[in-house]
Design an enzyme around this catalytic site. Structure first.
Site, PDB file in Angstrom:
ATOM      1  N   HIS A  82       0.849  -1.197   0.000  1.00 14.51           N
ATOM      2  CA  HIS A  82       0.000   0.000   0.000  1.00 14.51           C
ATOM      3  C   HIS A  82       0.878   1.238   0.000  1.00 14.51           C
ATOM      4  O   HIS A  82       1.829   1.333   0.766  1.00 14.51           O
ATOM      5  CB  HIS A  82      -0.902   0.014   1.241  1.00 14.51           C
ATOM      6  CG  HIS A  82      -1.802   1.205   1.271  1.00 14.51           C
ATOM      7  ND1 HIS A  82      -3.004   1.226   0.605  1.00 14.51           N
ATOM      8  CD2 HIS A  82      -1.651   2.414   1.835  1.00 14.51           C
ATOM      9  CE1 HIS A  82      -3.567   2.410   0.769  1.00 14.51           C
ATOM     10  NE2 HIS A  82      -2.774   3.153   1.517  1.00 14.51           N
ATOM     11  N   ASP A 161     -15.204   3.231   7.795  1.00 13.34           N
ATOM     12  CA  ASP A 161     -14.094   4.034   7.260  1.00 13.34           C
ATOM     13  C   ASP A 161     -14.524   4.762   5.991  1.00 13.34           C
ATOM     14  O   ASP A 161     -14.151   5.911   5.766  1.00 13.34           O
ATOM     15  CB  ASP A 161     -12.883   3.146   6.948  1.00 13.34           C
ATOM     16  CG  ASP A 161     -11.865   3.926   6.123  1.00 13.34           C
ATOM     17  OD1 ASP A 161     -11.292   4.881   6.674  1.00 13.34           O
ATOM     18  OD2 ASP A 161     -11.676   3.620   4.933  1.00 13.34           O
ATOM     19  N   ARG A 168     -13.887  13.177   6.361  1.00 11.92           N
ATOM     20  CA  ARG A 168     -12.590  13.833   6.610  1.00 11.92           C
ATOM     21  C   ARG A 168     -12.131  14.626   5.391  1.00 11.92           C
ATOM     22  O   ARG A 168     -11.549  15.693   5.514  1.00 11.92           O
ATOM     23  CB  ARG A 168     -11.547  12.773   6.972  1.00 11.92           C
ATOM     24  CG  ARG A 168     -11.744  12.205   8.374  1.00 11.92           C
ATOM     25  CD  ARG A 168     -10.884  10.970   8.573  1.00 11.92           C
ATOM     26  NE  ARG A 168      -9.499  11.208   8.276  1.00 11.92           N
ATOM     27  CZ  ARG A 168      -8.693  10.326   7.685  1.00 11.92           C
ATOM     28  NH1 ARG A 168      -9.133   9.134   7.342  1.00 11.92           N
ATOM     29  NH2 ARG A 168      -7.444  10.621   7.458  1.00 11.92           N
ATOM     30  N   SER A 183      -7.585   4.262   9.183  1.00 13.53           N
ATOM     31  CA  SER A 183      -8.290   4.154   7.912  1.00 13.53           C
ATOM     32  C   SER A 183      -7.609   3.123   7.001  1.00 13.53           C
ATOM     33  O   SER A 183      -8.240   2.189   6.498  1.00 13.53           O
ATOM     34  CB  SER A 183      -8.310   5.538   7.254  1.00 13.53           C
ATOM     35  OG  SER A 183      -8.744   5.465   5.935  1.00 13.53           O
ATOM     36  N   LYS A 187      -8.760  -1.266   6.334  1.00 11.82           N
ATOM     37  CA  LYS A 187      -9.024  -1.863   5.017  1.00 11.82           C
ATOM     38  C   LYS A 187      -8.026  -2.972   4.698  1.00 11.82           C
ATOM     39  O   LYS A 187      -8.384  -4.027   4.180  1.00 11.82           O
ATOM     40  CB  LYS A 187      -8.967  -0.776   3.941  1.00 11.82           C
ATOM     41  CG  LYS A 187     -10.178   0.148   4.000  1.00 11.82           C
ATOM     42  CD  LYS A 187     -10.087   1.291   3.034  1.00 11.82           C
ATOM     43  CE  LYS A 187      -8.993   2.253   3.367  1.00 11.82           C
ATOM     44  NZ  LYS A 187      -9.287   3.663   3.183  1.00 11.82           N
TER      45      LYS A 187
HETATM   46  N1  URA Z   1      -5.756   6.612   2.395  1.00  9.00           N
HETATM   47  C1  URA Z   1      -6.730   6.056   3.156  1.00  9.00           C
HETATM   48  O1  URA Z   1      -7.267   5.013   2.841  1.00  9.00           O
HETATM   49  N2  URA Z   1      -7.087   6.690   4.281  1.00  9.00           N
HETATM   50  C2  URA Z   1      -6.524   7.843   4.679  1.00  9.00           C
HETATM   51  O2  URA Z   1      -6.899   8.342   5.705  1.00  9.00           O
HETATM   52  C3  URA Z   1      -5.517   8.402   3.872  1.00  9.00           C
HETATM   53  C4  URA Z   1      -5.141   7.770   2.720  1.00  9.00           C
END
Ligand code: URA
Length: 444
Positions: A82, A161, A168, A183, A187
């Protein structure tokens, strides 16, 4: 639970209990807590931060708000990568097939462009027909059969989220280390991984430009992963200039295909191999970095990584012929060169400004509902520190029409500067971070 009292306590710097976080997130996910209260809470967290126990509870509550990928009985390692987001960063398009070709399962869930940064889903959707909207059950089946799938966050994954992230985004509360960590990790932990590699960007084009903040973000996510049985390693990599040359959806797919043929730009391939090595080490496939690197290079040499990419594209409805013939990818009708106006040294190639120019060309979104154009973007061969002569091509604009091309040329001219003095350039890969701490990359 009286939400205003929770907000008040967080606002004043107190820690909420795990039960309070669980109750709040549960109620938010089911729309019992209104967006305005959650916005106030997000701002309180932005300023006050979270204690480790609060961060754990928030992450688990967001993870628990949805379903997850299930790989019962599957013995092969499952590893994802990621990135915290950048311009020109198409390493995911290379790594998923390279790792699959090494026998590692890659259930990769990616995002769309965010702010000035590009998104893997938008890039993949530049391949005609390609769908990133697989169900979790179809994703599991494809990963088991082909070794990889590249999908978007479904409505089933961490729905709390999904809501909080959208909130956000419009309440100036994105750049918070605990909120970003919860966040991302809620995931990633839903992917049923046996290991995770993070590419945490730093530099002017990163969401958190300062190296100290990038390191803190990496450490926070690593600890969350480790405590949940998902060993996590991070590389801290430079985003003070774009990665590779191509910036924009179809252009980046074409560059990734070139990389899978062994002809990618040097900086892109350096970061790709470095991340791939970490993925193979976490998977337990190879005992050390040099062996892992050789294995990855072999998947490029023997065409197995490219074949894995083509198989995935076909399975997800895409036109696999474009992988063999990238010249068939969508191509914008107007191309305009941006040449250097004087001899000198490239002093700045500003990713944030270039990313915004791509959005203005239609390659990203101003509004969530904007349709992204696959064909527009920039090729940016210029790199900071490079010596150029008047007339050398710094960038090429790919646009839908002459007016948009003209505006992009102006933006690119402001983003790429040529001067007399060599600039300070961030190391491409600065640190490797594990649960044991950060070490300079390549150091011990
Ligand atoms: N990517 C995400 O999935 N969440 C965040 O808060 C920032 C970048």
């Amino acid at each position: 639970m009286v939400v205003p009292r929770l907000i008040e306590r967080k606002r004043d710097g107190a820690a909420l209990s795990g039960d309070e976080w669980r109750a709040l997130i549960r109620a938010y996910a089911t729309n019992e807590v209104p967006e305005y209260q959650m916005a106030a809470m997000a701002m309180a967290v932005f300023f006050r931060g979270l204690e480790p126990a609060e961060l754990s509870a928030l992450t688990d509550a967001m993870l628990g708000s949805g379903d997850r990928l299930r790989f019962a009985g599957e013995r092969r390692p499952r590893i994802d990568k990621h990135s915290t987001g950048g311009v020109g960063d198409k390493t995911s398009l290379l790594l998923a097939p390279m790792l699959a070709a090494c026998g590692v399962l890659v259930p990769m869930m990616s995002g769309r462009g965010l702010g000035h940064t590009g998104g893997t889903l938008d890039k993949l959707e530049a391949i005609p027909g390609f769908t990133t909207g697989l169900s979790l059950r179809d994703t599991e089946a494809q990963v088991r059969a082909l070794g990889l799938a590249m999908i978007g966050q479904t409505a089933e994954i961490a729905p709390a989220d999904r809501k909080l992230y959208a909130l956000r985004d419009v309440t100036a509360t994105v750049e918070s280390i605990p909120l970003i960590s919860a966040s991302i990790m809620s995931k990633k932990l839903a992917e049923g991984l046996t290991g995770l590699v993070l590419d945490v960007k730093f530099g002017s084009g990163a969401f958190l430009p300062e190296p100290e903040r990038a390191l803190e973000l990496a450490k926070t996510m690593i600890d969350l992963g480790a405590a949940r049985g998902c060993p996590t390693v991070a590389l801290i990599t430079a985003m003070d200039r774009p990665l590779g040359i191509a910036c924009g959806n179809a252009l980046e797919v074409a560059e990734a295909i070139a990389g899978l043929h062994g002809a990618g730009p040097a900086d892109l391939m350096t970061v790709t191999y470095a991340l791939g090595i970490e993925m193979l080490l976490l998977a337990g496939v190879d005992p050390d970095g040099p062996a892992a690197r050789r294995r990855l290079e072999q998947t490029v040499r023997d065409g197995s990584a490219l074949a894995a990419f083509a198989r995935m594209v076909a399975a997800q409805g895409g036109d696999a012929a474009t992988i063999e013939h990238p010249e068939r990818l969508p191509r914008a009708p107007v191309q305009r060169d941006v040449p250097a106006e004087a001899d000198g040294i490239v002093t700045r190639v500003e990713p944030r400004a270039l990313g915004r120019a791509i959005i203005d060309l239609g390659g990203g979104r101003h509004e969530v509902t904007d349709v992204v154009l696959p064909d527009v973007g920039l090729e940016v061969p210029a790199k900071p520190g490079q010596r150029v002569q008047r007339g050398d091509i710094l960038a090429v604009v790919h646009a839908r029409n002459a007016a948009q091309a003209g505006a992009a040329v102006t933006a690119v001219r402001a983003a790429i500067t040529v001067g007399d003095t060599a600039p300070d350039v961030l190391p491409l890969i600065a640190w490797r971070v594990t649960t044991a701490g950060a070490t300079p990359y390549g150091g011990s």
